[in-house]
Design a protein around this motif. Structure first.
Motif: not given
Lengths: 485, 215
Positions: A271-274, A286, A290, A293-294, A346, B4, B7, B10, B85-86
């Motif tokens: 959730s930090e990415m998308v 989403t 994601a 998907v990974i 990571a 990023r 992200g 995706l 982003r959390p």
């Protein structure tokens, strides 16, 4: 006062009304007897016929399907047995190349050692030179009677002394020769040992070769059974497929558990990415998709890795690739898998950090004085390290799912086919039973109809008996209809 | 930065079949600072803390004071649309909490209570956020008092908004005649429902705040 229904001839008495109606209807029912019988018979045939036909068709289809399944199973078994035999031959070839390639050298070594032992043995056989021929002359001199002659006595004493000297010298020479022979015999031991070791080695190699030959014999026997399409071979292949199916299913379920843990590890940090606020459906974020998907990409890379390593055989195109191309693909799949594993590690770390951050926020919002007591302790770091390690290892562990997946797919065809045949047969039997039931039901209804109109039938019989004095055996309604039709 | 980009890739992949409806929440909280109710402001901090702990990244929150005339952006004490982003959202929540603490320390009472103005302002704010679930929390005794020049007796629009009255304390006069209290709540319910609100609810026990937000 309640009004009686229109059909009640006798008001307030339903039973009597019904009886009156029945008596009124009886002549009409008698008149309609033949058409009704024909109708019931036709309905029985109409409903039962298709059911029986469907049952026959299903049985035929089940038979065809079973035959096709059998062909596929045997072909698969033949291919598998052929591959195993080829692999056994490869092993034998390897054994012959590796072990028997050195056989001439081994033989030369054995011959050398035997020649050397022979030479030494010959050396052992050499004896010291025999005593000189003049011993007989000495014996003759020794037999000379001195007769008290001082000269003769002295001469004999001199001869005695000389002979003693010679005897001692000869004895010493003899002993020395024996010592030499003993030392040569001592030197035999290492050669014997070496000979024994070499022979044992040769024996071991021959035994291994014999074992391989026995394995090939067993595989060949199995292959022959499959080729001759015996029941035993088919049964063995079916049982093997069933076992494979259940084992593969079990392993896949375990792997699914691992994938779920993997998903939990990376869903939050994704959730930090998308972003955490995007949704694909009403309840599916989403970020969760994601993460899935990974995981699927990792599983796919694992699949390609196993395929390029020739452990699985799901994609014939990959197997048809040239060796350099296949190796290139192997390295690409491995690099991608390694990268994804690193990303997961990571993400697992980030998940831990996010949870810690959220926890700190919640504590500050709750305004409680819960100090982070064990945050700096090495114990608190164990879950973090565990998550990172899990994040790195799980993608590689998931890669091995390709093996049970292949078994699952291969055995599912056999198991699914057998289950389908069984279902079709059950359905066919059910339809046949239903068809018979419908036909019998039509007969029962015809008889019931005749029972309903038994009075007119009795009258008819009486009239017929009066007209024709010779009695004829009465036919049941159904038989009469069948005969007339 | 690389992360990023990954992200975004995706997200772009998923965008083709994304759900176009908004699933985010937006909450507008009105805090009454008039008269004796000003003493209750510390409880408002607890509610805000609960909201901060419950709202998710992508949600919006605003806290506004109810004064003599509340139809103004100046009355908004703190507002934030939390980052997707959390980690960023958590940082925003910390800042929000500090702003609220500063407000509870330094607030001043007002002579009149313009709840209607606050509702109109809240409705506008919530509509602008484009959130899928909109809620107005009214932390007040629901006793509206307006000066002579302020005009609020006209129909308002609260379409698709849940309105929750929290901590509606009883006034001294309510204790004398409880019908006043019940009548006041009933009048507000009618007005809110007439404005097209999705739901009207009263939560007096702040221990039961779990019903404040609803999916």
């Amino acid at each position: 006062m309640m009004e009686s229904p229109f059909w009640m001839i006798v008001p307030g008495n339903a039973a009597l009304s019904a009886l009156v109606w029945f008596v009124i209807a009886m002549p009409f029912l008698y008149a309609a007897r033949k058409p009704v019988h024909e109708l019931l018979h036709a309905v029985g045939v109409l409903a039962g016929g298709p059911l029986r036909s469907s049952s026959r068709w299903l049985l035929g289809a089940a038979h065809d399907m079973r035959e096709r399944n059998r062909q596929v199973l045997l072909a698969h078994g033949r291919e598998e047995a052929g591959q195993q035999i080829a692999r056994e031959f490869e092993r034998v070839s390897l054994l012959v190349t590796r072990d028997l390639e050195g056989y001439p050298a081994l033989q030369r070594r054995l011959l050398d050692e035997i020649t050397r032992v022979e030479e030494d043995y010959k050396k052992c056989g050499e004896v010291p030179p025999p005593p000189p021929d003049w011993i007989d002359a000495i014996n003759a001199v020794a037999n000379v009677k001195s007769g008290g002659n001082e000269l003769v006595t002295r001469l004999l004493e001199e001869i005695n002394r000389s002979i003693k000297d010679i005897h001692e010298k000869t004895l010493a020479e003899y002993r020395r020769a024996y010592e030499e022979r003993h030392s040569i015999l001592d030197g035999f031991m290492p050669f014997w040992r070496s000979l024994d070791k070499t022979l044992a080695q040769a024996d071991r190699k021959m035994t291994s070769l014999t074992d391989r030959a026995a394995a090939i014999d067993a595989q060949m026997a199995r292959f022959e059974q499959i080729v001759s399409k015996t029941e035993r071979a088919e049964h063995a292949l079916t049982v093997s497929a069933l076992t494979q199916f259940f084992v593969a299913t079990l392993v896949i379920v375990v792997a699914a558990g691992g994938a779920l843990i993997n998903f939990k590890l990376i869903a939050l940090p994704m959730s930090e990415m998308v972003g955490a606020g995007d949704y694909l459906t009403a309840s599916l974020r989403t970020s969760e998709v994601a993460a899935l998907v990974i995981i699927f990409v990792e599983a796919t890379m694992g699949l390609f890795l196993m395929e390029t390593l020739r452990i699985t055989h799901l994609f014939p195109k990959i197997h048809a690739l040239s060796d350099p191309m296949r190796k290139r693909m192997l390295w690409i799949a491995f690099t991608l898998l390694l990268t994804l594993a690193g990303i997961e590690a990571a993400l697992a770390l980030m998940r831990d950090m996010l949870i810690a951050d959220k926890q700190a926020l919640m504590q500050s919002l709750a305004a409680t004085a819960h100090a982070a007591a064990a945050t700096d302790s090495w114990l608190a770091r164990i879950p973090t390290i565990g998550q990172i390690v899990l994040g790195f290892i799980l993608p590689f562990a998931l890669a091995f799912v390709a093996i049970p997946l292949e078994s699952f797919i291969a055995s599912a065809r056999t198991v699914g086919g057998a289950v389908l045949v069984m279902v079709m047969r059950l359905l066919a039997v059910s339809l046949r039973l239903a068809g018979s039931f419908v036909r019998q039901l039509a007969r029962v209804l015809v008889t019931l109809y005749d029972i309903l109109i038994v009075l007119p039938l009795l009258l008819e019989r009486l009239v017929r008996d009066r007209r024709a004095p010779t009695p004829t055996p009465a036919l049941s309604g159904f038989e009469a209809v069948e005969r007339s039709s | 930065m690389k992360r990023r980009h990954f992200g975004f890739g995706l997200a772009a992949l998923a965008a083709g079949c994304a759900d176009p409806r908004s699933h985010s929440q937006a909450v507008y909280m009105l805090v009454d600072t008039s008269g004796t109710y000003a003493e209750e402001v510390n409880k408002a901090q607890l509610i805000v803390n609960y909201l901060l702990g419950t709202l998710q990244p992508g949600d919006s929150l605003a806290v506004a004071r109810v004064k003599s005339r509340s139809f103004s952006e100046k009355d908004i004490v703190a507002k934030a649309t939390f980052d997707n982003r959390p980690s960023q959202a958590n940082a925003q929540k910390r800042v929000f909490r500090e702003q609220m603490e500063a407000f509870t320390r330094s607030h001043s009472g007002s002579a009149y209570t313009d709840i209607t103005g606050g509702l109109i302002q809240g409705s506008m704010f919530l509509t602008e956020t484009g959130a899928g679930h909109k809620t107005i929390l009214i932390f007040s005794d629901m006793q509206e008092e307006l000066d002579k020049v302020t005009v609020r007796d006209f129909p308002i629009t609260l379409k698709d908004i849940r309105v929750v009255a929290v901590n509606v304390v009883k006034l001294r006069t309510d204790n004398v005649d409880p019908r006043r209290y019940l009548g006041r709540l009933e009048a507000w319910q009618k007005r809110v429902e007439a404005a097209g609100a999705r739901e009207w609810r009263v939560i007096n026990d702040i221990e039961h705040l779990d019903g404040v937000l609803k999916g």
